[in-house]
Design a protein around this motif. Structure first.
Motif, short mmCIF file in Angstrom:
data_model
loop_
_atom_site.label_atom_id
_atom_site.label_comp_id
_atom_site.label_asym_id
_atom_site.label_seq_id
_atom_site.Cartn_x
_atom_site.Cartn_y
_atom_site.Cartn_z
N SER A 56 0.72 -1.29 0.14
CA SER A 56 0.00 -0.09 -0.04
C SER A 56 0.76 1.32 0.03
CB SER A 56 -1.06 0.03 1.20
OG SER A 56 -0.17 -0.35 2.12
N ASN A 57 1.97 1.26 0.35
CA ASN A 57 3.00 2.40 0.44
C ASN A 57 4.28 1.99 0.93
OD1 ASN A 57 3.15 2.71 3.50
ND2 ASN A 57 1.11 3.16 3.37
N GLY A 58 5.34 3.12 0.81
CA GLY A 58 6.62 2.70 0.99
C GLY A 58 6.71 2.14 2.44
N THR A 59 6.15 3.12 3.23
CA THR A 59 6.38 2.99 4.75
C THR A 59 6.06 1.49 5.05
OG1 THR A 59 5.88 5.23 5.24
CG2 THR A 59 5.82 3.61 7.10
N ALA A 60 4.78 0.75 4.55
CA ALA A 60 4.41 -0.67 4.44
C ALA A 60 5.50 -1.44 3.98
CB ALA A 60 3.11 -0.86 3.90
N ILE A 82 19.92 10.97 8.23
CA ILE A 82 19.21 11.97 6.91
C ILE A 82 18.56 10.81 6.02
CG2 ILE A 82 20.11 13.35 5.12
CD1 ILE A 82 20.33 14.54 7.87
N THR A 83 17.12 10.77 6.60
CA THR A 83 16.08 10.02 5.78
C THR A 83 14.79 10.52 6.19
OG1 THR A 83 15.45 8.03 5.16
CG2 THR A 83 16.06 8.21 7.44
N PHE A 84 13.90 10.25 5.53
CA PHE A 84 12.54 10.50 5.71
C PHE A 84 12.11 9.69 7.09
CE2 PHE A 84 7.63 9.83 5.12
CZ PHE A 84 7.23 10.99 5.61
N ALA A 85 11.37 10.10 8.05
CA ALA A 85 11.30 9.51 9.45
C ALA A 85 10.60 8.13 9.22
CB ALA A 85 10.34 10.23 10.18
N ALA A 86 10.04 7.86 8.10
CA ALA A 86 9.49 6.49 7.98
C ALA A 86 10.60 5.30 8.12
CB ALA A 86 8.72 6.38 6.53
N THR A 87 11.74 5.64 7.58
CA THR A 87 12.81 4.57 7.60
C THR A 87 13.09 3.99 8.92
OG1 THR A 87 13.76 5.79 5.83
CG2 THR A 87 14.88 3.88 6.85
N ALA A 88 13.10 4.94 10.06
CA ALA A 88 13.34 4.72 11.44
C ALA A 88 12.02 4.04 12.05
CB ALA A 88 13.74 5.63 12.07
N GLU A 158 17.28 -2.15 2.05
CA GLU A 158 17.84 -0.95 1.33
C GLU A 158 16.62 -0.16 1.16
OE1 GLU A 158 19.14 -1.86 -2.63
OE2 GLU A 158 19.92 0.40 -2.94
N ASP A 159 16.61 1.15 1.53
CA ASP A 159 15.49 1.78 1.29
C ASP A 159 15.78 2.94 -0.07
OD1 ASP A 159 13.60 4.02 1.21
OD2 ASP A 159 13.51 4.45 3.33
N ALA A 160 14.97 2.23 -1.06
CA ALA A 160 15.38 2.88 -2.49
C ALA A 160 14.01 3.74 -2.67
CB ALA A 160 15.51 1.81 -3.54
N CYS A 161 13.20 4.43 -1.74
CA CYS A 161 12.24 5.09 -1.98
C CYS A 161 12.48 6.32 -3.01
CB CYS A 161 11.57 5.64 -0.95
SG CYS A 161 10.68 4.32 0.05
N HIS A 162 13.91 6.76 -3.00
CA HIS A 162 14.23 8.00 -3.87
C HIS A 162 14.99 7.27 -5.23
CE1 HIS A 162 14.80 10.83 -0.23
NE2 HIS A 162 13.85 10.27 -0.23
N ALA A 163 14.87 6.33 -5.37
CA ALA A 163 15.90 5.67 -6.40
C ALA A 163 15.59 4.48 -7.15
CB ALA A 163 17.29 5.22 -5.48
N PHE A 189 10.51 0.26 -2.17
CA PHE A 189 10.17 1.55 -2.90
C PHE A 189 9.12 2.25 -2.74
CE2 PHE A 189 12.92 -1.67 -5.46
CZ PHE A 189 13.92 -0.64 -6.17
N SER A 190 8.83 3.35 -3.03
CA SER A 190 7.39 4.13 -2.72
C SER A 190 7.00 4.71 -4.11
CB SER A 190 7.75 5.39 -2.06
OG SER A 190 6.67 6.32 -2.02
N PHE A 191 5.72 4.70 -3.99
CA PHE A 191 5.07 5.37 -5.30
C PHE A 191 3.94 6.72 -4.99
CE2 PHE A 191 5.41 0.75 -6.23
CZ PHE A 191 6.50 0.86 -6.92
N VAL A 194 5.17 12.42 -5.35
CA VAL A 194 6.42 13.16 -5.41
C VAL A 194 7.61 12.30 -5.75
CG1 VAL A 194 7.77 13.02 -3.26
CG2 VAL A 194 7.09 15.35 -4.32
N LYS A 195 7.40 11.15 -5.72
CA LYS A 195 8.72 9.99 -6.07
C LYS A 195 8.65 9.85 -7.60
CE LYS A 195 9.46 10.03 -1.92
NZ LYS A 195 8.95 8.86 -0.79
N HIS A 196 9.38 9.03 -8.08
CA HIS A 196 9.42 8.71 -9.67
C HIS A 196 8.30 8.24 -10.24
CE1 HIS A 196 13.70 9.16 -8.24
NE2 HIS A 196 14.12 9.20 -9.41
N HIS A 333 15.50 18.28 2.86
CA HIS A 333 15.22 16.93 3.18
C HIS A 333 16.36 16.46 4.08
CE1 HIS A 333 12.79 17.47 -0.17
NE2 HIS A 333 11.85 16.63 0.12
N TYR A 334 16.48 16.25 5.17
CA TYR A 334 15.36 16.26 5.98
C TYR A 334 15.84 16.88 7.25
CZ TYR A 334 13.14 12.68 2.99
OH TYR A 334 12.66 12.11 1.72
N ILE A 335 15.00 17.11 8.39
CA ILE A 335 15.50 17.23 9.62
C ILE A 335 15.89 15.89 10.23
CG2 ILE A 335 14.67 17.81 12.18
CD1 ILE A 335 12.47 19.45 10.56
#
Ligand SMILES: *Cc1c(COP(=O)(O)O)cnc(C)c1O
Length: 389
Positions: A56-60, A82-88, A158-163, A189-191, A194-196, A333-335
């Motif tokens: 359903s999403n990249g966090t899932a 340095i990542t979106f909070a979702a990774t942690a 690997e968090d490749a949500c950007h890649a 990956f995330s869809f 704002v992602k690719h 990107h990002y706090i």
């Protein structure tokens, strides 16, 4: 008021995307139909992995990966600040403790040397997984991370949500696409628009590991499965085609056919989008050569998917406000995750990761997306130049 209103990123939806979604709406399946299988097959082929599981999403995708790896309460994992909070956060959903290691100052990705230092500072077997992030689209060298992981018996998520589409050249000169399953155990990956690849919301897990793949399939739909049935409780002879078993607690992390149809249609344009992103990156890089601006490292052995075009500047806040006043909505990107209030309860403090914190003070993401017009980019460049003059 500026006549422009330029965001840092946005989706590109064309008529074929709209047609694909409408066709699905008129079909027999809105969810769990043929578009999902098709999306998984096409995505796995694009990335070069054996398996792909749409969620359903990249966090899932991150959460299910860790669950399938067996990460549980009080296990310890390592990621980048340095990542979106979702990774942690995904690790926190399982009650795992999140440790951070600092980033490299030129690529902004997790510093593998700092990761090894951290591993060595704890007893043997303390950590269970490393979550490196292909930050901004810059792929981490998963070959090196896998060597480290094997040495200390860890999983790599690997968090490749950007890649999607990023790759690096390995020590045998082979191109290794992020998420191709060769080195990372799983890749997320995330869809998000704002992602690719935009699917509204959506995510994908790729892997080459059949065991993880089967677990992921069950876990995305409550843990219910018709594979590997054991008939431990109910009499096998009395069960019919309806019968299923549930061995583990899963979630409803399904993607819909509507989203998968859009994802499929978007995937066809992915490489064209990457080319456009590279063109935009080259133009920015060239334009900023003589200004006090640092850009993310470029290396012929690392093909950046350029989710973001990141610049580091001393007067970041002033530049951010100046661009905003001129209709350019740059983003930060990002706090650093260890400085978010929620993570304070674990004892992290300012000064823990100096490279990441210095990065945060200076970073700004400029508009970067395939439909950014030439004249819009020229306008952004002129405003950045004007700021420094
Ligand atoms: C977007 C993103 C996620 C989460 O993806 P969602 O689809 O929004 O849940 C995770 N990690 C990184 C690095 C991201 O950029």
């Amino acid at each position: 008021m500026s006549k422009y209103k330029i965001p840092y990123g946005r989706q590109q939806i064309t008529q074929d995307d709209i047609d694909a979604v409408v066709e699905t709406l008129q079909s027999d399946f809105l969810t769990q139909g043929p578009r999902i299988d098709e999306f998984e097959t096409n995505f796995a082929q694009y990335i070069g992995s054996k398996y792909a599981v749409a969620v359903s999403n990249g966090t899932a995708a991150l959460h299910l990966s860790l669950l399938a790896m067996g990460i549980k309460n009080n296990d310890n994992i390592i990621t980048t600040p340095i990542t979106f909070a979702a990774t942690a956060n995904a690790a926190r959903y399982l009650g795992a403790n999140v440790y951070f290691a600092d980033i490299e100052k030129d690529t902004f990705v997790l510093d593998i040397n700092k990761v090894e230092e951290l591993i060595l500072s704890k007893p043997k077997g303390f950590f269970k997984a490393i979550l490196p992030v292909d930050f901004g689209g810059y792929p981490v060298n998963t070959q090196e991370f896998r060597k480290l992981a094997d040495k200390y018996n860890l999983f790599i998520l690997e968090d490749a949500c950007h890649a999607p589409g990023a790759y690096f050249v390995d020590d045998k000169k082979n191109k290794q696409k992020a998420g191709n399953g060769v080195f990372a155990h799983t890749t997320a990956f995330s869809f998000h628009p704002v992602k690719h690849i935009a699917a509204g919301e959506g995510g994908m897990i790729t892997t080459n590991n059949e065991n993880l793949y089967k677990k992921l399939l069950a876990l995305r739909t409550h843990g219910i499965s018709k594979e590997n049935m054991q008939y431990k409780v109910l009499d096998k002879n009395k069960q019919g085609a309806w019968y299923y078993e549930m061995h583990d607690l899963g979630y409803n992390y399904r993607i819909t056919d509507i989203q998968a149809a859009l994802g499929n249609s978007q995937l066809k344009k992915a490489d064209k989008g990457l080319e456009r992103r590279h063109k935009i990156a080259r133009k920015y890089t060239e334009a900023f050569k003589n200004l006090p601006i640092k850009v993310q490292k470029q290396d012929k052995n690392f093909y950046n998917a350029y989710h973001l075009f990141i610049i580091l500047v001393e007067k970041r806040k002033e530049l951010y406000e100046y661009l905003r006043k001129n209709g350019i909505f740059a983003q930060i990107h990002y706090i650093p995750v260890h400085l978010l209030d929620y993570y304070q309860q674990f004892g992290w403090k300012k000064g823990d990761f100096p490279v990441a914190e210095d990065y945060y003070e200076k970073t700004l993401s400029l508009p970067m997306y395939p439909s950014l017009k030439e004249e819009e980019q020229d306008y952004v460049i002129n405003k950045v130049r004007a700021f420094f003059e």
